[in-house]
Enzyme design. Structure first.
Site, PDB file in Angstrom:
ATOM      1  N   ARG A  31       4.587 -15.373  -4.787  1.00 24.06           N
ATOM      2  CA  ARG A  31       5.492 -16.262  -5.533  1.00 24.06           C
ATOM      3  C   ARG A  31       6.664 -16.757  -4.687  1.00 24.06           C
ATOM      4  O   ARG A  31       7.330 -17.714  -5.047  1.00 24.06           O
ATOM      5  CB  ARG A  31       5.996 -15.586  -6.797  1.00 24.06           C
ATOM      6  N   LEU A  34       5.438 -15.155   2.204  1.00 19.87           N
ATOM      7  CA  LEU A  34       4.616 -14.080   2.738  1.00 19.87           C
ATOM      8  C   LEU A  34       5.532 -13.126   3.508  1.00 19.87           C
ATOM      9  O   LEU A  34       6.555 -13.536   4.066  1.00 19.87           O
ATOM     10  CB  LEU A  34       3.532 -14.628   3.666  1.00 19.87           C
ATOM     11  N   GLY A  35       5.160 -11.857   3.557  1.00 18.89           N
ATOM     12  CA  GLY A  35       5.996 -10.863   4.242  1.00 18.89           C
ATOM     13  C   GLY A  35       6.759  -9.991   3.265  1.00 18.89           C
ATOM     14  O   GLY A  35       7.211  -8.902   3.621  1.00 18.89           O
ATOM     15  N   THR A 138       2.436  -6.086  -6.148  1.00 20.20           N
ATOM     16  CA  THR A 138       3.649  -6.855  -6.469  1.00 20.20           C
ATOM     17  C   THR A 138       4.941  -6.116  -6.094  1.00 20.20           C
ATOM     18  O   THR A 138       6.036  -6.564  -6.447  1.00 20.20           O
ATOM     19  CB  THR A 138       3.658  -7.287  -7.953  1.00 20.20           C
ATOM     20  N   SER A 140       8.263  -3.922  -5.279  1.00 22.61           N
ATOM     21  CA  SER A 140       9.345  -3.319  -6.059  1.00 22.61           C
ATOM     22  C   SER A 140      10.480  -4.316  -6.244  1.00 22.61           C
ATOM     23  O   SER A 140      10.545  -5.338  -5.560  1.00 22.61           O
ATOM     24  CB  SER A 140       9.873  -2.074  -5.347  1.00 22.61           C
ATOM     25  N   LEU A 181      23.373   3.911   3.441  1.00 25.01           N
ATOM     26  CA  LEU A 181      23.920   4.397   4.720  1.00 25.01           C
ATOM     27  C   LEU A 181      23.688   3.399   5.857  1.00 25.01           C
ATOM     28  O   LEU A 181      24.538   3.259   6.745  1.00 25.01           O
ATOM     29  CB  LEU A 181      23.317   5.757   5.089  1.00 25.01           C
ATOM     30  N   HIS A 311       5.254   0.825   5.947  1.00 22.89           N
ATOM     31  CA  HIS A 311       4.052   1.315   6.634  1.00 22.89           C
ATOM     32  C   HIS A 311       3.106   2.021   5.667  1.00 22.89           C
ATOM     33  O   HIS A 311       1.898   2.045   5.880  1.00 22.89           O
ATOM     34  CB  HIS A 311       4.399   2.207   7.833  1.00 22.89           C
ATOM     35  N   HIS A 440       9.386  12.984  32.468  1.00 23.62           N
ATOM     36  CA  HIS A 440      10.792  13.351  32.674  1.00 23.62           C
ATOM     37  C   HIS A 440      11.502  12.243  33.437  1.00 23.62           C
ATOM     38  O   HIS A 440      10.937  11.710  34.382  1.00 23.62           O
ATOM     39  CB  HIS A 440      10.857  14.650  33.471  1.00 23.62           C
TER      40      HIS A 440
HETATM   41  P1  FAD Z   1       6.880  -6.034  -1.286  1.00 26.72           P
HETATM   42  O1  FAD Z   1       7.240  -6.086   0.131  1.00 26.72           O
HETATM   43  O2  FAD Z   1       7.986  -5.928  -2.290  1.00 26.72           O
HETATM   44  O3  FAD Z   1       5.999  -7.315  -1.576  1.00 26.72           O
HETATM   45  C1  FAD Z   1       5.649  -7.698  -2.860  1.00 26.72           C
HETATM   46  C2  FAD Z   1       5.407  -9.200  -2.853  1.00 26.72           C
HETATM   47  O4  FAD Z   1       4.848  -9.590  -4.081  1.00 26.72           O
HETATM   48  C3  FAD Z   1       6.686 -10.013  -2.672  1.00 26.72           C
HETATM   49  O5  FAD Z   1       6.501 -10.937  -1.638  1.00 26.72           O
HETATM   50  C4  FAD Z   1       6.873 -10.703  -4.022  1.00 26.72           C
HETATM   51  O6  FAD Z   1       7.467 -11.981  -3.899  1.00 26.72           O
HETATM   52  C5  FAD Z   1       5.433 -10.804  -4.493  1.00 26.72           C
HETATM   53  N1  FAD Z   1       5.278 -10.844  -5.938  1.00 26.72           N
HETATM   54  C6  FAD Z   1       5.848 -10.020  -6.851  1.00 26.72           C
HETATM   55  N2  FAD Z   1       5.411 -10.319  -8.086  1.00 26.72           N
HETATM   56  C7  FAD Z   1       4.560 -11.358  -7.950  1.00 26.72           C
HETATM   57  C8  FAD Z   1       3.777 -12.112  -8.858  1.00 26.72           C
HETATM   58  N3  FAD Z   1       3.748 -11.840 -10.162  1.00 26.72           N
HETATM   59  N4  FAD Z   1       3.022 -13.114  -8.370  1.00 26.72           N
HETATM   60  C9  FAD Z   1       3.008 -13.397  -7.041  1.00 26.72           C
HETATM   61  N5  FAD Z   1       3.712 -12.704  -6.141  1.00 26.72           N
HETATM   62  C10 FAD Z   1       4.469 -11.700  -6.591  1.00 26.72           C
HETATM   63  N6  FAD Z   1      10.687   0.186   4.524  1.00 26.72           N
HETATM   64  C11 FAD Z   1      10.390   0.720   5.731  1.00 26.72           C
HETATM   65  O7  FAD Z   1       9.294   1.240   5.915  1.00 26.72           O
HETATM   66  N7  FAD Z   1      11.297   0.671   6.756  1.00 26.72           N
HETATM   67  C12 FAD Z   1      12.523   0.143   6.614  1.00 26.72           C
HETATM   68  O8  FAD Z   1      13.305   0.127   7.555  1.00 26.72           O
HETATM   69  C13 FAD Z   1      12.863  -0.428   5.359  1.00 26.72           C
HETATM   70  N8  FAD Z   1      14.064  -1.003   5.168  1.00 26.72           N
HETATM   71  C14 FAD Z   1      14.349  -1.576   3.966  1.00 26.72           C
HETATM   72  C15 FAD Z   1      15.593  -2.165   3.785  1.00 26.72           C
HETATM   73  C16 FAD Z   1      15.916  -2.750   2.575  1.00 26.72           C
HETATM   74  C17 FAD Z   1      17.279  -3.383   2.402  1.00 26.72           C
HETATM   75  C18 FAD Z   1      14.948  -2.779   1.525  1.00 26.72           C
HETATM   76  C19 FAD Z   1      15.266  -3.443   0.215  1.00 26.72           C
HETATM   77  C20 FAD Z   1      13.716  -2.200   1.697  1.00 26.72           C
HETATM   78  C21 FAD Z   1      13.404  -1.579   2.907  1.00 26.72           C
HETATM   79  N9  FAD Z   1      12.171  -0.967   3.115  1.00 26.72           N
HETATM   80  C22 FAD Z   1      11.889  -0.382   4.327  1.00 26.72           C
HETATM   81  C23 FAD Z   1      11.150  -0.881   2.044  1.00 26.72           C
HETATM   82  C24 FAD Z   1      10.044  -1.921   2.267  1.00 26.72           C
HETATM   83  O9  FAD Z   1      10.604  -3.205   2.330  1.00 26.72           O
HETATM   84  C25 FAD Z   1       9.024  -1.823   1.159  1.00 26.72           C
HETATM   85  O10 FAD Z   1       8.564  -0.498   1.052  1.00 26.72           O
HETATM   86  C26 FAD Z   1       7.824  -2.733   1.413  1.00 26.72           C
HETATM   87  O11 FAD Z   1       8.220  -4.069   1.532  1.00 26.72           O
HETATM   88  C27 FAD Z   1       6.801  -2.581   0.289  1.00 26.72           C
HETATM   89  O12 FAD Z   1       5.738  -3.453   0.503  1.00 26.72           O
HETATM   90  P2  FAD Z   1       4.866  -3.995  -0.725  1.00 26.72           P
HETATM   91  O13 FAD Z   1       3.851  -4.898  -0.117  1.00 26.72           O
HETATM   92  O14 FAD Z   1       4.420  -2.881  -1.568  1.00 26.72           O
HETATM   93  O15 FAD Z   1       5.899  -4.828  -1.623  1.00 26.72           O
END
Ligand code: FAD
Length: 460
Positions: A31, A34-35, A138, A140, A181, A311, A440
């Site tokens: 929505r 990507l990413g 989707t 968090s 932090l 990851h 080392h």
């Molecule tokens: P998301 O990355 O949340 O992707 C979900 C996607 O689904 C989004 O692009 C969203 O737009 C899309 N979407 C949602 N609902 C719909 C819908 N109904 N229709 C179409 N598209 C939809 N994790 C780490 O491992 N290392 C870090 O250093 C780290 N730093 C972070 C720092 C911050 C400030 C935050 C907020 C998070 C951080 N995280 C970190 C957590 C990490 O970003 C998430 O764990 C990760 O992005 C989860 O991936 P995901 O694919 O499950 O969900």
């Protein structure tokens, strides 16, 4: 075979690419961009900003290195451009991979309207996608404390902080977890007065005591103030300042109050329950193969709760895609993710990286363990780099020496933790690490020293 992935974050695009590589015809619905959170508002922008903060923090110690240098000012606009450049580059790479792998990307908000039917509201109207399997990814959403008006000027979430509109003169951060932090570190380095309020009696709740103590004391050295075991009860705007009143009675004034109290699975309004998918509150329930209770529907990443890390989402995405392809080919699913050996990192100064259990949590799980600690203060590379604070703490099962966990605070912690994570993944012992030759001088030698000590404590 047709597979649709809902959500284009690290979990979703990893699932889509893996399914495409396995020969499926894949549609990825996103929505926004990507990413997902990781590339656009999370991991990548924060680490890009932290790099600038690190340069400022290092420059403060230039004299120790025989250098006369200072950072005259912070150019927020330039910082923002650099951050956006890095994010755009990575999002572009994901878009190119989608094209190369012939994954069709549909931009719009998707909703389950049947077990394997997704309806997408696109800018050109509604599109209905039928497939043989669906992966829900989707992610968090930011958890918003109901007591705070998040639309009020001066109230930020991590999304506002990442947008880099300004460096506040002072900031109150609610939440002493990883996100709180990391931003405390950024703003303290940039010269803001930072106060962190944490409900629990410690920062980084759930982490080992020694890790917590050192992380807090290093942030205090940077000027960060902590209110632990306390909560922000009200936030109000007074003139052009914010006022946060704590349960314990303290009243804090600052330019900005930032809420960093966590995230929750993003499932509301996407039709999951209505399509028969079993939920655990906001999280989608899955089995070890990432299958929901609805045949052909899988779920991964932040949406299923647990360790909300990029990851983890990626590995779960790959596993779910492989399982979907296997099941559609009439085979049994086999792909799981080892959730016991996932590294978790905090990019503070110094960095923190942990994997597996601490001594206390191992004991709670009934495992008889030994613990060995080696300090960076005795490591030549760390001393040379001027970063000798910190330690490696290795926890191993008594007798066998099987590695149960590791906690690192110190230079390059987030990079060197993988040696231990890999060893745990392959069920190796501390003796295996102790016997491996380490280059080392490297900071990784501290892991070897801890392993030698742990092996001797295990009689190996
Ligand atoms: P998301 O990355 O949340 O992707 C979900 C996607 O689904 C989004 O692009 C969203 O737009 C899309 N979407 C949602 N609902 C719909 C819908 N109904 N229709 C179409 N598209 C939809 N994790 C780490 O491992 N290392 C870090 O250093 C780290 N730093 C972070 C720092 C911050 C400030 C935050 C907020 C998070 C951080 N995280 C970190 C957590 C990490 O970003 C998430 O764990 C990760 O992005 C989860 O991936 P995901 O694919 O499950 O969900």
């Amino acid at each position: 075979m047709r597979i649709t992935v809902l959500g284009g974050g690290p979990g979703g695009y990893s699932a889509a690419f893996e399914a495409a590589r396995s020969g499926a015809q894949v549609t990825l619905v996103e929505r926004e961009r990507l990413g997902g959170t990781c590339l656009n508002w999370g991991c990548i922008p924060t680490k890009t900003i932290l790099r600038s903060a690190r340069i400022v923090a290092d420059t403060r110690h230039a004299e120790e290195f025989g250098l006369h240098a200072e950072v005259a000012s912070v150019d927020v606009e330039r910082l923002r451009e650099r951050k956006e450049g890095v994010v755009d580059e990575l999002v572009g790479q994901v878009e190119s991979s989608a094209k190369r792998l012939k994954v069709e990307v549909v931009y719009g908000t998707g909703r389950m309207v049947g077990p394997k039917t997704i309806e997408v509201e696109t800018s050109e109207g509604t599109r209905t996608i039928e497939s043989d399997a669906v992966v829900l990814a989707t992610g968090s959403a930011i958890f918003k404390l109901p007591s705070i008006d998040h639309d009020m000027d001066g109230v930020w979430t991590s999304d506002d902080a990442v947008a880099l509109r300004e460096i506040p003169k002072d900031i109150v951060i609610i939440g002493g977890g990883v996100i709180g932090l990391e931003f405390a570190c950024v703003y303290a380095a940039f010269g803001s007065k930072v106060v962190v309020v944490e409900l629990m009696e410690q920062v980084l709740p759930g982490n080992d005591k020694r890790v917590v103590k050192m992380t807090q004391s290093k942030l205090e050295e940077m000027g960060v103030e902590f209110h632990l075991g306390d909560a922000v009860e009200t936030v109000e705007r007074v003139g052009d300042r914010m006022r946060a009143t704590l349960r314990g009675g303290a009243v804090l004034e600052a330019d900005i109050v930032m809420s960093a109290v966590g995230r929750m699975p993003n499932s509301a309004g996407f039709g999951y329950s209505e399509a028969g998918v079993e939920m655990d509150r906001a999280a989608v329930k899955v089995d070890e193969y990432f299958r929901t209770n609805v045949p052909g529907v899988y779920a991964i990443g932040d949406l299923i709760g647990g360790m909300m890390l990029a990851h983890v989402a990626e590995d779960e995405g790959v596993a779910a895609a492989r399982n979907a392809v296997a099941e559609l080919s009439g085979e049994e699913p086999t792909e799981t993710v080892c959730h016991d050996c996932i590294p978790a990192c905090v990019y503070t100064f110094p960095e923190v990286a942990v994997v597996g259990s601490s001594r206390d949590s191992a004991k709670e799980r009934g495992i008889d363990v030994v613990q060995a600690v080696a300090k960076f203060a005795a490591n030549g590379k760390a001393l040379g780099e001027g970063e000798s604070d910190g330690f490696v703490q290795l926890v191993a099962e008594k007798g066998t020496g099987r590695i149960v966990g590791c906690q690192i605070v110190g230079p390059h912690a987030v990079e060197i933790i993988h040696e231990v994570a890999l060893a745990m993944h392959h069920d190796l012992s501390v003796a295996d690490i102790a016997h491996a030759v380490h280059a080392h001088p490297t900071v990784s030698e501290v892991i070897k020293f801890a392993a030698v000590d742990a092996a001797s404590k295990c009689g190996l």
